[in-house]
Design a protein around this motif. Sequence first.
Motif, PDB file in Angstrom:
ATOM      1  N   HIS A 187       5.143   5.561  11.273  1.00  0.00           N
ATOM      2  CA  HIS A 187       4.086   5.647  11.598  1.00  0.00           C
ATOM      3  C   HIS A 187       3.949   5.441  12.976  1.00  0.00           C
ATOM      4  N   THR A 188       4.244   6.152  14.094  1.00  0.00           N
ATOM      5  CA  THR A 188       4.279   6.195  15.015  1.00  0.00           C
ATOM      6  C   THR A 188       3.720   8.322  14.744  1.00  0.00           C
ATOM      7  N   GLU A 189       3.867   8.839  13.823  1.00  0.00           N
ATOM      8  CA  GLU A 189       3.585  10.187  13.566  1.00  0.00           C
ATOM      9  C   GLU A 189       3.034  10.864  12.315  1.00  0.00           C
ATOM     10  N   CYS A 235       0.992  -1.113   0.150  1.00  0.00           N
ATOM     11  CA  CYS A 235      -0.070   0.021   0.086  1.00  0.00           C
ATOM     12  C   CYS A 235       0.776   1.312   0.361  1.00  0.00           C
ATOM     13  N   CYS A 236       2.014   0.985   0.304  1.00  0.00           N
ATOM     14  CA  CYS A 236       3.548   1.972   0.108  1.00  0.00           C
ATOM     15  C   CYS A 236       3.818   2.520  -1.066  1.00  0.00           C
ATOM     16  N   VAL A 237       3.560   1.127  -2.184  1.00  0.00           N
ATOM     17  CA  VAL A 237       4.554   1.444  -3.091  1.00  0.00           C
ATOM     18  C   VAL A 237       3.059   1.308  -4.508  1.00  0.00           C
ATOM     19  N   ALA A 238       2.293   0.672  -4.370  1.00  0.00           N
ATOM     20  CA  ALA A 238       1.160   0.086  -5.849  1.00  0.00           C
ATOM     21  C   ALA A 238       0.871   1.280  -6.448  1.00  0.00           C
ATOM     22  N   PRO A 239      -0.754   1.996  -4.999  1.00  0.00           N
ATOM     23  CA  PRO A 239      -1.297   3.021  -5.024  1.00  0.00           C
ATOM     24  C   PRO A 239      -0.873   4.640  -5.296  1.00  0.00           C
ATOM     25  N   ALA A 240      -0.974   5.556  -6.131  1.00  0.00           N
ATOM     26  CA  ALA A 240      -0.550   6.787  -6.712  1.00  0.00           C
ATOM     27  C   ALA A 240      -0.968   8.077  -5.531  1.00  0.00           C
ATOM     28  N   PHE A 241      -0.981   8.224  -4.809  1.00  0.00           N
ATOM     29  CA  PHE A 241      -1.375   9.273  -3.806  1.00  0.00           C
ATOM     30  C   PHE A 241      -0.985  11.243  -3.937  1.00  0.00           C
ATOM     31  N   ALA A 242      -2.570  11.943  -3.997  1.00  0.00           N
ATOM     32  CA  ALA A 242      -1.880  13.096  -4.284  1.00  0.00           C
ATOM     33  C   ALA A 242      -1.559  14.696  -2.759  1.00  0.00           C
ATOM     34  N   ALA A 243      -1.165  15.027  -2.973  1.00  0.00           N
ATOM     35  CA  ALA A 243      -0.979  16.090  -1.938  1.00  0.00           C
ATOM     36  C   ALA A 243      -1.985  16.683  -1.641  1.00  0.00           C
ATOM     37  N   SER A 244      -3.033  16.206  -0.832  1.00  0.00           N
ATOM     38  CA  SER A 244      -3.987  17.493  -0.188  1.00  0.00           C
ATOM     39  C   SER A 244      -3.492  17.034   1.561  1.00  0.00           C
ATOM     40  N   ALA A 245      -5.440  17.215   2.033  1.00  0.00           N
ATOM     41  CA  ALA A 245      -5.690  16.965   2.777  1.00  0.00           C
ATOM     42  C   ALA A 245      -5.012  15.772   3.862  1.00  0.00           C
ATOM     43  N   ASP A 246      -5.072  15.047   3.234  1.00  0.00           N
ATOM     44  CA  ASP A 246      -4.474  13.159   3.506  1.00  0.00           C
ATOM     45  C   ASP A 246      -3.151  12.689   3.122  1.00  0.00           C
ATOM     46  N   PHE A 247      -2.236  13.028   2.476  1.00  0.00           N
ATOM     47  CA  PHE A 247      -0.593  13.175   2.126  1.00  0.00           C
ATOM     48  C   PHE A 247      -0.461  14.506   2.097  1.00  0.00           C
ATOM     49  N   ALA A 248       0.323  14.616   2.464  1.00  0.00           N
ATOM     50  CA  ALA A 248       1.605  15.959   2.374  1.00  0.00           C
ATOM     51  C   ALA A 248       2.266  15.828   1.039  1.00  0.00           C
ATOM     52  N   GLY A 255       1.213  15.090   7.964  1.00  0.00           N
ATOM     53  CA  GLY A 255       0.680  15.236   7.266  1.00  0.00           C
ATOM     54  C   GLY A 255       0.118  13.805   6.039  1.00  0.00           C
ATOM     55  N   TYR A 256       0.514  12.912   6.837  1.00  0.00           N
ATOM     56  CA  TYR A 256      -0.490  11.264   6.078  1.00  0.00           C
ATOM     57  C   TYR A 256      -1.070  10.906   6.842  1.00  0.00           C
ATOM     58  N   PRO A 257      -2.707  11.475   7.280  1.00  0.00           N
ATOM     59  CA  PRO A 257      -3.853  10.999   7.466  1.00  0.00           C
ATOM     60  C   PRO A 257      -4.470   9.581   6.773  1.00  0.00           C
ATOM     61  N   GLY A 258      -4.407   9.735   5.632  1.00  0.00           N
ATOM     62  CA  GLY A 258      -4.585   8.994   5.043  1.00  0.00           C
ATOM     63  C   GLY A 258      -3.711   7.785   4.815  1.00  0.00           C
ATOM     64  N   CYS A 259      -3.023   7.647   5.166  1.00  0.00           N
ATOM     65  CA  CYS A 259      -2.079   6.411   5.212  1.00  0.00           C
ATOM     66  C   CYS A 259      -2.652   4.999   6.947  1.00  0.00           C
TER      67      CYS A 259
END
Length: 282
Positions: A57-59, A23-36, A64-68
């Motif tokens: 992981h603990t931070e 899940c840290c490699v396969a999907p793309a994510f965009a800078a947003s409220a969910d990802f830095a 800025g990674y609440p989506g994770c």
Amino acid sequence: MSQTDRPAGGGLRADCSRCFGLCCVAPAFAASADFAVDKPAGQPCRHLRTDFACGIHTELRERGYPGCTVFDCFGAGQRVAQITFGGRDWRSTPRTARQMFDVFAVMRPLHELLWYLTEALALRPPAGLREQLSAALAETDRLAAGDPQALLTLDVDAYRGRVNPLLSRTAELAGGGAGADHRGAALVGRDLRRTELRGANLRGALLVGADLRGVDLARADLTGADLRAADVRGADLSAALFLHQSQVEAARGDRQTRLPARIVRPTHWSDLPVARRGPRHR
């Protein structure tokens, strides 16, 4: 639930220690409220360590990674890593990397279906419907057990479309949908404190930032409802239908929020009771 009602492959809870950080490699994510930051599909996150663990992981929320923190693969990661690809990771066998990532994109919705079907059976539907759900569970598990080539030829959206009516029927018989119909409704930021939602159909509803403080959601069908930043302080979710841990993690609750026994209360939730507002003073 009988043994025959249980899916076979790898469990339905994520076990990151048996995965390869898919899940840290396969999907793309965009800078947003969910990802830095932006990250293209197939490229490892900058925080993924060589042992496939997350370096922050603990931070995650603070960085800025609440989506994770609210993503759940429903156990698909460890099944792809340990069963479909027999423990061969994408770093040591780079030629399989793209195939592994593509398989993960199919396996994750299959495992999500396995979770929903298992939950549906736990609602003890009538015998005829139970037989159909059990057959769908077995068929979904059979598909998930396929080799990479078989998985990549599966039209997972079409298959999900065939299974979803069984889940909807189960929810209806359990009281979901007996109330208001808000399927797919855009309720972003809405104040719903005075809205009757007992038994409501909220399948796929957008409840991002909605005010649900003190609301009774007994027998409300929350399949796929987006609860990101929804305020559920003091709400009663204890008898909600198809409520998943990741939905709760995405919401904002407190110690007065009532949850089903199988749901773990998020550690980031405030301890403030619902009646209090503003910052806590020392």
